[in-house]
Design a protein around this motif. Structure first.
Motif, short mmCIF file in Angstrom:
data_model
loop_
_atom_site.label_atom_id
_atom_site.label_comp_id
_atom_site.label_asym_id
_atom_site.label_seq_id
_atom_site.Cartn_x
_atom_site.Cartn_y
_atom_site.Cartn_z
N SER A 154 -6.13 -28.27 -32.08
CA SER A 154 -6.05 -29.72 -31.89
C SER A 154 -5.96 -30.07 -30.40
CB SER A 154 -4.83 -30.28 -32.61
OG SER A 154 -4.63 -31.63 -32.24
N GLU A 156 -4.79 -32.87 -29.58
CA GLU A 156 -3.75 -33.89 -29.59
C GLU A 156 -2.34 -33.32 -29.56
OE1 GLU A 156 -4.63 -35.99 -33.15
OE2 GLU A 156 -6.47 -36.91 -32.37
N THR A 202 -13.43 -35.99 -29.12
CA THR A 202 -14.43 -36.75 -29.89
C THR A 202 -14.85 -36.02 -31.15
OG1 THR A 202 -16.13 -35.76 -28.48
CG2 THR A 202 -15.34 -37.95 -27.87
N TRP A 204 -12.68 -33.87 -32.90
CA TRP A 204 -11.53 -33.46 -33.69
C TRP A 204 -11.43 -34.23 -35.01
CZ3 TRP A 204 -8.69 -29.59 -34.67
CH2 TRP A 204 -7.44 -29.71 -35.27
N GLN A 205 -11.60 -35.54 -34.99
CA GLN A 205 -11.48 -36.31 -36.22
C GLN A 205 -12.56 -35.91 -37.23
OE1 GLN A 205 -8.95 -38.22 -37.07
NE2 GLN A 205 -8.04 -37.64 -35.10
N THR A 206 -13.75 -35.61 -36.73
CA THR A 206 -14.82 -35.16 -37.63
C THR A 206 -14.46 -33.82 -38.25
OG1 THR A 206 -16.50 -36.32 -36.34
CG2 THR A 206 -17.26 -34.53 -37.76
N THR A 208 -11.44 -32.60 -38.84
CA THR A 208 -10.36 -32.71 -39.81
C THR A 208 -10.81 -33.37 -41.11
OG1 THR A 208 -9.60 -34.81 -38.83
CG2 THR A 208 -8.57 -32.78 -38.03
N ARG A 209 -11.96 -34.07 -41.08
CA ARG A 209 -12.49 -34.70 -42.30
C ARG A 209 -13.66 -33.94 -42.90
NH1 ARG A 209 -12.05 -39.51 -38.97
NH2 ARG A 209 -14.31 -39.39 -38.65
N SER A 210 -13.93 -32.77 -42.38
CA SER A 210 -15.14 -32.03 -42.76
C SER A 210 -15.03 -31.27 -44.07
CB SER A 210 -15.51 -31.05 -41.65
OG SER A 210 -14.51 -30.05 -41.54
N ARG A 216 -1.61 -27.77 -41.35
CA ARG A 216 -0.66 -28.86 -41.11
C ARG A 216 0.70 -28.23 -40.93
NH1 ARG A 216 -3.10 -33.72 -42.16
NH2 ARG A 216 -5.03 -33.61 -43.37
N SER A 227 1.73 -32.36 -38.54
CA SER A 227 0.73 -32.39 -37.47
C SER A 227 -0.42 -31.44 -37.79
CB SER A 227 1.36 -31.97 -36.14
OG SER A 227 2.40 -32.84 -35.76
N CYS A 228 -1.64 -31.91 -37.64
CA CYS A 228 -2.81 -31.04 -37.80
C CYS A 228 -2.97 -30.22 -36.53
CB CYS A 228 -4.07 -31.87 -38.04
SG CYS A 228 -4.03 -32.83 -39.56
#
Length: 242
Positions: A154, A156, A202, A204-206, A208-210, A216, A227-228
């Protein structure tokens, strides 16, 4: 990494009790060799730790009626905890004398041991330090090949090297669990090639939803629960984005 608990729900380390907490708690010890004069690069250490977890999980002693199998089952029935400690010189030699497996990266060495009770550390491992595993990369690691499994960290969450080694190990384990047997066999035969890289914000969100396995964190140390921390991107697990 020691367990940090609190009953205060507002605390970032508040931990919700689950059935897995009621089971006897085990931990998978990993010891990184970090000599003062020649410490390994951070990415090398992370990748070697992740491979060490896979080597143990795939070892015949960890399956069926193997000598480590019951300990592995007990560990997996509870919280999947991994603790990374450091050793050098005589400390490392004592660690190598205990039952386990040493995995070598480009320069890094990590020894993984069969799971042990949370409060049952052998004295030669219990005396090793958790702190002092801060490592750096002298140069930015190269982009991984398109067909190489990647454990994406991550962007983040800031983690110490020891924490990141444990999280990379979690990611490798999730990938291993989800792979078909044929893919597991092929990965093992190839020597568990993998890369550990920090994801671009840019992307990371993709990721985590893949639909790929996502680690976690339970929130026992360093970072808030839930936290991921890692997405395990193995080519055999890639699915269209949801």
């Amino acid at each position: 990494m020691t367990r940090t608990e609190t009953t205060d729900p507002s605390s970032p380390f508040h931990h919700e009790e689950t059935d897995r907490d009621a089971a006897p708690q085990y931990v998978l010890p990993l010891v990184a060799r970090i000599e003062r004069a020649e410490p390994p690069a951070r990415t090398d250490a992370l990748e070697t730790a992740a491979r060490a977890v896979l080597v143990l999980l795939s070892d015949e002693r960890a399956a069926g009626e193997g000598e480590w199998a019951q300990a592995v089952r007990d560990w997996q029935d509870a919280r999947i905890r991994k603790v990374v400690r450091r050793a050098r010189g005589a400390e490392w030699r004592r660690a190598e004398a205990l039952p386990g497996i040493t995995v070598t990266g480009e320069h890094a060495q990590v020894r993984v041991f069969p799971p042990i009770p949370l409060d049952g550390w052998p004295k030669d491992l219990a005396r090793l330090q958790v702190s002092g595993t801060e490592l750096d990369d002298p140069e930015p690691p190269a982009a991984p090949g398109a067909d190489r499994p990647v454990l994406w960290l991550s962007p983040e969450v800031e983690m110490s090297a020891g924490k990141a080694m444990a999280q990379a190990g979690h990611g490798a384990q999730l990938a291993w669990w989800e792979l078909p047997e044929e893919e597991r066999t092929a990965w093992r035969a190839a020597g568990f090639p993998l890369a550990v890289r920090r994801a671009e914000p840019t992307a990371w969100q993709t990721l985590t939803r893949s639909g790929l396995p996502v680690v976690r964190d339970a929130g026992f140390t360093e970072i808030a629960p839930g936290s991921c921390t890692v997405v395990a991107d193995h080519p055999a697990l890639r699915r269209p984005a949801r």
